[in-house]
Structures are given as structure tokens and as C-alpha cells.
Write a protein that holds these residues in place. Structure first.
Motif, PDB file in Angstrom:
ATOM      1  N   PRO A  67      27.274  45.342  40.664  1.00  0.00           N
ATOM      2  CA  PRO A  67      28.578  46.221  40.370  1.00  0.00           C
ATOM      3  C   PRO A  67      29.492  45.407  40.801  1.00  0.00           C
ATOM      4  CG  PRO A  67      26.523  47.339  41.377  1.00  0.00           C
ATOM      5  CD  PRO A  67      26.400  46.146  41.632  1.00  0.00           C
ATOM      6  N   ARG A  68      29.570  44.415  41.400  1.00  0.00           N
ATOM      7  CA  ARG A  68      30.798  43.814  42.162  1.00  0.00           C
ATOM      8  C   ARG A  68      32.138  43.703  41.141  1.00  0.00           C
ATOM      9  NH1 ARG A  68      31.719  37.773  45.056  1.00  0.00           N
ATOM     10  NH2 ARG A  68      31.428  37.144  42.951  1.00  0.00           N
ATOM     11  N   PRO A  69      32.005  43.099  39.822  1.00  0.00           N
ATOM     12  CA  PRO A  69      33.247  43.228  39.078  1.00  0.00           C
ATOM     13  C   PRO A  69      33.733  44.721  38.849  1.00  0.00           C
ATOM     14  CG  PRO A  69      31.523  41.775  38.151  1.00  0.00           C
ATOM     15  CD  PRO A  69      30.927  42.491  39.181  1.00  0.00           C
ATOM     16  N   TRP A  70      32.991  45.523  38.622  1.00  0.00           N
ATOM     17  CA  TRP A  70      33.214  47.130  38.367  1.00  0.00           C
ATOM     18  C   TRP A  70      34.150  47.275  39.699  1.00  0.00           C
ATOM     19  CZ3 TRP A  70      31.274  51.622  40.617  1.00  0.00           C
ATOM     20  CH2 TRP A  70      31.572  53.016  39.999  1.00  0.00           C
ATOM     21  N   VAL A  71      33.487  47.152  40.789  1.00  0.00           N
ATOM     22  CA  VAL A  71      34.426  47.832  42.200  1.00  0.00           C
ATOM     23  C   VAL A  71      35.646  46.969  42.320  1.00  0.00           C
ATOM     24  CG1 VAL A  71      34.087  47.693  44.668  1.00  0.00           C
ATOM     25  CG2 VAL A  71      32.006  48.294  43.264  1.00  0.00           C
ATOM     26  N   MET A  72      35.730  45.849  42.056  1.00  0.00           N
ATOM     27  CA  MET A  72      36.894  44.987  42.134  1.00  0.00           C
ATOM     28  C   MET A  72      38.058  45.379  41.190  1.00  0.00           C
ATOM     29  SD  MET A  72      36.539  43.339  44.880  1.00  0.00           S
ATOM     30  CE  MET A  72      38.113  42.272  44.934  1.00  0.00           C
ATOM     31  N   GLY A  73      37.466  45.637  39.933  1.00  0.00           N
ATOM     32  CA  GLY A  73      38.415  46.377  38.921  1.00  0.00           C
ATOM     33  C   GLY A  73      39.135  47.658  39.238  1.00  0.00           C
ATOM     34  N   ILE A  74      38.077  48.436  40.148  1.00  0.00           N
ATOM     35  CA  ILE A  74      38.553  49.683  40.539  1.00  0.00           C
ATOM     36  C   ILE A  74      39.742  49.170  41.536  1.00  0.00           C
ATOM     37  CG2 ILE A  74      38.430  51.704  41.866  1.00  0.00           C
ATOM     38  CD1 ILE A  74      35.506  51.914  40.411  1.00  0.00           C
ATOM     39  N   ALA A  75      39.402  48.453  42.559  1.00  0.00           N
ATOM     40  CA  ALA A  75      40.214  47.960  43.715  1.00  0.00           C
ATOM     41  C   ALA A  75      41.640  47.425  43.028  1.00  0.00           C
ATOM     42  CB  ALA A  75      39.762  46.967  44.307  1.00  0.00           C
ATOM     43  N   ALA A 150      35.932  38.149  36.883  1.00  0.00           N
ATOM     44  CA  ALA A 150      37.329  38.390  37.094  1.00  0.00           C
ATOM     45  C   ALA A 150      37.706  39.286  35.681  1.00  0.00           C
ATOM     46  CB  ALA A 150      38.126  37.407  37.354  1.00  0.00           C
ATOM     47  N   ALA A 151      37.182  38.409  34.552  1.00  0.00           N
ATOM     48  CA  ALA A 151      37.482  39.064  33.133  1.00  0.00           C
ATOM     49  C   ALA A 151      36.733  40.688  33.136  1.00  0.00           C
ATOM     50  CB  ALA A 151      36.818  38.233  32.222  1.00  0.00           C
ATOM     51  N   GLN A 152      35.755  40.570  33.567  1.00  0.00           N
ATOM     52  CA  GLN A 152      35.420  42.146  33.583  1.00  0.00           C
ATOM     53  C   GLN A 152      36.200  43.192  34.463  1.00  0.00           C
ATOM     54  OE1 GLN A 152      31.020  42.301  34.780  1.00  0.00           O
ATOM     55  NE2 GLN A 152      31.065  44.483  34.777  1.00  0.00           N
ATOM     56  N   ALA A 153      36.505  42.679  35.732  1.00  0.00           N
ATOM     57  CA  ALA A 153      37.082  43.489  36.310  1.00  0.00           C
ATOM     58  C   ALA A 153      38.580  43.756  35.889  1.00  0.00           C
ATOM     59  CB  ALA A 153      37.455  42.772  37.952  1.00  0.00           C
ATOM     60  N   LEU A 154      39.157  42.966  34.998  1.00  0.00           N
ATOM     61  CA  LEU A 154      40.482  43.082  34.637  1.00  0.00           C
ATOM     62  C   LEU A 154      40.580  43.524  33.082  1.00  0.00           C
ATOM     63  CD1 LEU A 154      42.309  39.867  36.134  1.00  0.00           C
ATOM     64  CD2 LEU A 154      42.474  42.243  36.934  1.00  0.00           C
ATOM     65  N   GLY A 155      39.468  43.434  32.660  1.00  0.00           N
ATOM     66  CA  GLY A 155      39.311  43.983  31.173  1.00  0.00           C
ATOM     67  C   GLY A 155      39.909  42.968  30.209  1.00  0.00           C
ATOM     68  N   VAL A 156      39.857  41.733  30.533  1.00  0.00           N
ATOM     69  CA  VAL A 156      40.320  40.498  29.500  1.00  0.00           C
ATOM     70  C   VAL A 156      39.546  39.757  29.181  1.00  0.00           C
ATOM     71  CG1 VAL A 156      42.556  40.930  30.714  1.00  0.00           C
ATOM     72  CG2 VAL A 156      41.204  39.416  31.486  1.00  0.00           C
ATOM     73  N   PRO A 157      39.513  38.734  28.116  1.00  0.00           N
ATOM     74  CA  PRO A 157      38.515  37.803  27.843  1.00  0.00           C
ATOM     75  C   PRO A 157      38.342  36.816  28.770  1.00  0.00           C
ATOM     76  CG  PRO A 157      39.978  38.276  25.904  1.00  0.00           C
ATOM     77  CD  PRO A 157      40.642  38.975  27.065  1.00  0.00           C
TER      78      PRO A 157
END
Length: 216
Positions: A67-75, A150-157
Motif C-alpha cells: 500500500p506504499r503508493p496509496w499512503v504516499m499519495g495521501i501524504a 509515484a504515478a499511482q501516488a499522484l494519480g498521473v500516467p
């Protein structure tokens, strides 16, 4: 792929959240320190990130190995909100009557002074970047996320992450040279990848409140 941890988090399993915190709290803290340049702010960001993770637990998807990208997206979103709040607070303070300056307790700060100066110097160069460039750089270079994460965290391609990071490195080299030319040196030589230059493709996910600012 075993997504049992993801499922337990979505179900609100306390032990799963303890695992999530133990695995990623330090990463969030280091990222927040580097972005904000302030230890107290970073501690607040960690608390807010995991409170928000609990609130948004049902939105965690079965994607990626952890879940790391998810957590970092929230951060990232917490840091955006924190920065906006700090700007509003600073603007409010400028409207208050001036008061006598309270002396600093210098002896208590000696141990941290060098690090604080380095963070401030790095922050000056980063502050001159666009927000989207800054976020990609700090996630991929400082926090070691792969392109896909990073793409998953930021919601970009993923392609956007690659091109933005390449452009950011070029701009940072130029900005660092300008900072050094004016005598305000900083730890730019330390801005090297600490891991994770992943090449795998990945989907996108958005783990943020509705109405958040979109990435530039």
C-alpha cells in the motif's frame, strides 16, 4: 498476488493498520521533513496521513505489491493542505501589530542547526519548481518510489512521471548553480536517487479528498 493486507485495511483491522504504520511511518516522516523543512510539521503530517488513511481505507485498491503508493499519495495531499494552511497563517500574522521579539534558545538548537540550514538551502531551490515537478522529484529521488508507484501516488500516467522527473533534474541543476553563484550553497550534491527507478508500468489511483488541487 496476495492482497490480504489490502483487504484487512479496507475492513478496518487494527492490527493491519499497525502493520501499515510500522512499515511506512518513517518514510512519510522523512518525506515530510524534506518537503517542509520542519520537524514539527513533519510529525503532524505523519499523524494526519494515517488518520486520513483510516478515513479513506475503503478506497484502497488491490494494486501494487504494497500500500506504499496509496499512503504516499495521501501524504502528498496532506502536505499540500499543510502548506496552504501555513501560507494563510503567515498572511494573518503579517496583519497583527508587531510585538517584541522573543529570544531564541540557541543552545537547544545547536545540534540541529546544520541540518536545518541544509534543508532550507535545498528548499530554496525546490521552491522555485512547479508543484508537480517538486512532488515527482521528492517522491522518486528523496523517498525512493518507482515511476509506477509515484504515478499511482499522484494519480498521473507513468510517462508523465518519467518526463516530469527528467525535466525537473535539468531545472534543478540550473537552479542549484544559480543558488551557489549567489553564495547560498546547499546539499544539492546529495540530491541523488536513493533507490527505486522502477520501469514497470502501473495504473493510477487517487487517494485524496474530493476537491483537492489537481496536479500541475
Amino acid at each position: 498476488m496476495d492482497y490480504s493486507l489490502h483487504a484487512r485495511i479496507r475492513a478496518g483491522d487494527p492490527e493491519a493498520f499497525r502493520e501499515l504504520f510500522r512499515a511506512h511511518a518513517q518514510l512519510v516522516f522523512r518525506h515530510a521533513v524534506r518537503v517542509s523543512g520542519d520537524w514539527a510539521t513533519a510529525e503532524d503530517v505523519v499523524s494526519l496521513t494515517f488518520l486520513e488513511a483510516w478515513r479513506l481505507r475503503a478506497k484502497l485498491r488491490d494494486e501494487g505489491e504494497t500500500p506504499r503508493p496509496w499512503v504516499m499519495g495521501i501524504a502528498v495531499n496532506v502536505l499540500r493542505n499543510t502548506a496552504r494552511a501555513a501560507r494563510r497563517h503567515s498572511a494573518a500574522l503579517t496583519r497583527l501589530p508587531a510585538k517584541d521579539t522573543v529570544p531564541d534558545f540557541v543552545e537547544e538548537l545547536v545540534g540541529r542547526m546544520a541540518d536545518a540550514e541544509e534543508l532550507a538551502a535545498a528548499g530554496r531551490a525546490l521552491a522555485r519548481l512547479r508543484r508537480g515537478e517538486r512532488e515527482v522529484f521528492t517522491l522518486c529521488v528523496w523517498s525512493g518510489l518507482s515511476y509506477a508507484e509515484a504515478a499511482q501516488a499522484l494519480g498521473v500516467p507513468v510517462g508523465t512521471v518519467r518526463s516530469r522527473l527528467s525535466r525537473t533534474r535539468t531545472r534543478l541543476r540550473r537552479l542549484a548553480a544559480e543558488e551557489l553563484a549567489t553564495g547560498r550553497s546547499g546539499p544539492y550534491e546529495r540530491m541523488e536517487p536513493v533507490g527505486g527507478s522502477g520501469q514497470q508500468q502501473g495504473g493510477r489511483t487517487t487517494a485524496a479528498r474530493s476537491g483537492e488541487e489537481t496536479d500541475r
